[in-house]
Design an enzyme around this catalytic site. Structure first.
Site, PDB file in Angstrom:
ATOM      1  N   TYR A 190      17.728 -23.771  58.742  1.00  0.00           N
ATOM      2  CA  TYR A 190      17.797 -24.570  57.520  1.00  0.00           C
ATOM      3  C   TYR A 190      17.112 -25.928  57.680  1.00  0.00           C
ATOM      4  O   TYR A 190      16.851 -26.614  56.697  1.00  0.00           O
ATOM      5  CB  TYR A 190      19.254 -24.787  57.073  1.00  0.00           C
ATOM      6  CG  TYR A 190      19.950 -23.517  56.584  1.00  0.00           C
ATOM      7  CD1 TYR A 190      19.305 -22.297  56.595  1.00  0.00           C
ATOM      8  CD2 TYR A 190      21.244 -23.557  56.104  1.00  0.00           C
ATOM      9  CE1 TYR A 190      19.929 -21.143  56.159  1.00  0.00           C
ATOM     10  CE2 TYR A 190      21.883 -22.409  55.660  1.00  0.00           C
ATOM     11  CZ  TYR A 190      21.217 -21.199  55.695  1.00  0.00           C
ATOM     12  OH  TYR A 190      21.844 -20.066  55.255  1.00  0.00           O
ATOM     13  N   LYS A 235      21.669 -12.929  67.791  1.00  0.00           N
ATOM     14  CA  LYS A 235      20.846 -11.724  67.891  1.00  0.00           C
ATOM     15  C   LYS A 235      19.961 -11.923  69.123  1.00  0.00           C
ATOM     16  O   LYS A 235      18.734 -12.009  69.020  1.00  0.00           O
ATOM     17  CB  LYS A 235      20.011 -11.549  66.616  1.00  0.00           C
ATOM     18  CG  LYS A 235      20.819 -11.073  65.413  1.00  0.00           C
ATOM     19  CD  LYS A 235      21.169  -9.593  65.452  1.00  0.00           C
ATOM     20  CE  LYS A 235      19.933  -8.721  65.293  1.00  0.00           C
ATOM     21  NZ  LYS A 235      20.267  -7.277  65.410  1.00  0.00           N
ATOM     22  N   ASP A 273      24.988  -8.714  63.547  1.00  0.00           N
ATOM     23  CA  ASP A 273      25.076  -7.583  62.609  1.00  0.00           C
ATOM     24  C   ASP A 273      26.312  -6.734  62.909  1.00  0.00           C
ATOM     25  O   ASP A 273      27.029  -6.315  61.990  1.00  0.00           O
ATOM     26  CB  ASP A 273      23.793  -6.733  62.615  1.00  0.00           C
ATOM     27  CG  ASP A 273      23.347  -6.303  64.003  1.00  0.00           C
ATOM     28  OD1 ASP A 273      23.870  -6.831  65.013  1.00  0.00           O
ATOM     29  OD2 ASP A 273      22.478  -5.417  64.085  1.00  0.00           O
ATOM     30  N   ASP A 313      26.683 -19.108  57.721  1.00  0.00           N
ATOM     31  CA  ASP A 313      26.664 -19.207  56.255  1.00  0.00           C
ATOM     32  C   ASP A 313      26.987 -17.840  55.652  1.00  0.00           C
ATOM     33  O   ASP A 313      27.854 -17.702  54.780  1.00  0.00           O
ATOM     34  CB  ASP A 313      25.270 -19.688  55.814  1.00  0.00           C
ATOM     35  CG  ASP A 313      25.205 -20.048  54.340  1.00  0.00           C
ATOM     36  OD1 ASP A 313      26.273 -20.158  53.698  1.00  0.00           O
ATOM     37  OD2 ASP A 313      24.088 -20.208  53.823  1.00  0.00           O
ATOM     38  N   ASP A 365      31.084 -16.274  54.267  1.00  0.00           N
ATOM     39  CA  ASP A 365      31.327 -15.781  52.906  1.00  0.00           C
ATOM     40  C   ASP A 365      31.951 -14.390  52.956  1.00  0.00           C
ATOM     41  O   ASP A 365      32.857 -14.066  52.176  1.00  0.00           O
ATOM     42  CB  ASP A 365      30.013 -15.704  52.099  1.00  0.00           C
ATOM     43  CG  ASP A 365      29.725 -16.981  51.329  1.00  0.00           C
ATOM     44  OD1 ASP A 365      30.221 -18.044  51.749  1.00  0.00           O
ATOM     45  OD2 ASP A 365      28.999 -16.921  50.317  1.00  0.00           O
TER      46      ASP A 365
HETATM   47  C1  IPM Z   1      27.573 -23.363  52.161  1.00  0.00           C
HETATM   48  C2  IPM Z   1      26.532 -23.321  51.087  1.00  0.00           C
HETATM   49  C3  IPM Z   1      25.441 -24.317  51.423  1.00  0.00           C
HETATM   50  C4  IPM Z   1      24.767 -23.868  52.696  1.00  0.00           C
HETATM   51  C5  IPM Z   1      24.411 -24.567  50.321  1.00  0.00           C
HETATM   52  C6  IPM Z   1      25.072 -24.954  49.005  1.00  0.00           C
HETATM   53  C7  IPM Z   1      23.398 -25.600  50.733  1.00  0.00           C
HETATM   54  O1  IPM Z   1      26.055 -22.024  50.956  1.00  0.00           O
HETATM   55  O2  IPM Z   1      28.119 -24.458  52.405  1.00  0.00           O
HETATM   56  O3  IPM Z   1      27.856 -22.335  52.753  1.00  0.00           O
HETATM   57  O4  IPM Z   1      23.825 -23.092  52.664  1.00  0.00           O
HETATM   58  O5  IPM Z   1      25.209 -24.298  53.746  1.00  0.00           O
HETATM   59 MG    MG Z   2      27.188 -20.576  52.008  1.00  0.00          MG
END
Ligand code: IPM
Ligand code: MG
Length: 356
Positions: A141, A192, A225, A249, A253
């Site tokens: 990032y 990985k 993975d 990230d 989720d």
């Molecule tokens: C997170 C979000 C952020 C990220 C975005 C909103 C920049 O997805 O905090 O997980 O990618 O870190």
């Molecule tokens: Mg995120």
């Protein structure tokens, strides 16, 4: 000395959920001895509209001069067309980088009373208590060079760069090992290394740090993975998951969805000891329900709980807030994301009530 908390409500449901945090703060101040200076500032799309950029230098300075920063949510459809480097998300990346909060703690907890809200079977998730330690200020990032270029044949090439130094890997791994010692004493490090050089370095540095200082902690390496599969197959096997920025990230989720609702989960981004932490619910700005009073304030309230614990030296109050959330849920308090009909404010009431 009185500690300083900066609130950045941001966009979408951010101001609504932080509204409930403010009620809770007022209660803790009036009845439970909390002594805190609270400031509020513009962030994200709200800051773009008012100041032309997602975060101003003044707010960055204000954040760095606080003990903790609590963020609501950032972004929304109103700002998808603004210049790329001025987008709300860029404000968040800038704030993380400037505060140097390199370790992102993302707990995925499944409250017993909510195990049926998960898409996974109850026996897989009931009582789940795992935490990601995601590297937050490096990796793909932030790596350079990056860009989109046009090649001589007219086609285009987009590229990002995954880069990690041993220093960046070790400082976040240290946080994971220290955290594991306070929990079930196990770290699973994800990468990985079979296909990525940065992944190989990651594995080597984590292994070396473990041997040098943390051999009492159980360390396991797993390809990212495979970890995704394990997360939906048998998530209870994990305790602390150590990841780079990108894998963390994505996988955090996934883990959040396993617990039932993303409306429940907080996060803490920490830097070196003594520097301010950045706290945020992991849900986004949810523009589809913004302004309807449907948002679940629990993720924001648990983010305050993490701030009390990790930055504000208020461990007892943090415990009380956590117990109040648990007890409100046990008593059946449910917002729409949990299949109920409580409004944001009514969920705030239930938690305040449980706090006594
Ligand atoms: C997170 C979000 C952020 C990220 C975005 C909103 C920049 O997805 O905090 O997980 O990618 O870190
Ligand atoms: Mg995120």
């Amino acid at each position: 000395m009185t500690k300083k908390l900066l609130l950045l409500p941001g966009d979408g449901i951010g101001p609504e959920v932080l509204g409930q945090v403010e009620r809770l703060l007022a209660h803790l101040t009036s009845y439970q001895g909390l002594d805190l200076t609270i400031e509020t500032a513009l962030f994200g799309g709200a800051s773009i509209d008012a100041c032309g950029q997602p975060i101003t230098d003044a707010v960055v300075a204000q954040a760095k001069a606080s003990d903790a920063v609590l963020l609501g949510a950032v972004g929304g459809p109103q700002w998808v067309d603004v210049a790329r480097d001025l987008r709300p998300e860029m404000g968040l990346l800038r704030l993380r980088k400037e505060m140097d909060v390199f370790a992102n703690l993302r707990p995925a907890i499944c409250f017993e009373s909510l195990a049926d809200a998960s898409g996974l079977k109850r026996h897989l998730v009931a009582g789940l208590d795992i935490v990601f330690v995601r590297e937050l200020t490096g990796g793909v990032y932030f790596g350079t060079p990056r860009g989109i270029e046009t090649l001589s044949d007219g086609s285009r090439r987009g590229f990002d760069n995954q880069v990690y130094t041993s220093h960046e890997i070790r400082r976040v791994a240290k946080v994971a090992f220290e955290l594991a010692r306070q929990r079930a004493n196990k770290v699973t490090s994800l990468e990985k290394s079979n296909v990525m050089e940065s992944g190989l370095l990651w594995r080597q540095e984590v292994t070396a740090l473990h041997a040098e200082h943390y051999s009492d902690v159980t360390l396991e390496h797993m390809y990212a993975d495979n970890a995704a599969m394990q997360m939906v197959r048998a998530p209870q096997q994990f305790d602390v998951l150590l990841t780079d920025n990108l894998f963390g990230d994505v996988l955090s989720d996934l883990a959040a969805a396993c617990t039932g609702s993303i409306g429940l989960l907080p996060s803490a981004a920490l830097g070196n000891p003594g520097t301010p932490g950045l706290y945020e619910p992991i849900h986004g700005s949810a523009p589809d329900i913004a302004g309807t009073g449907k948002a679940n304030p629990i993720a924001a309230i648990l983010s305050l709980e993490m701030a009390l614990r990790w930055s504000l030296d208020e461990l007892k109050l943090a415990d009380r807030v956590f117990e109040a959330v648990k007890s409100a849920l046990n008593q059946g308090a449910r917002t729409a994301d949990l299949g109920g009909d409580l409004s944001t404010e009514a969920m705030g009431d239930a938690i305040l009530h449980a706090l006594g």
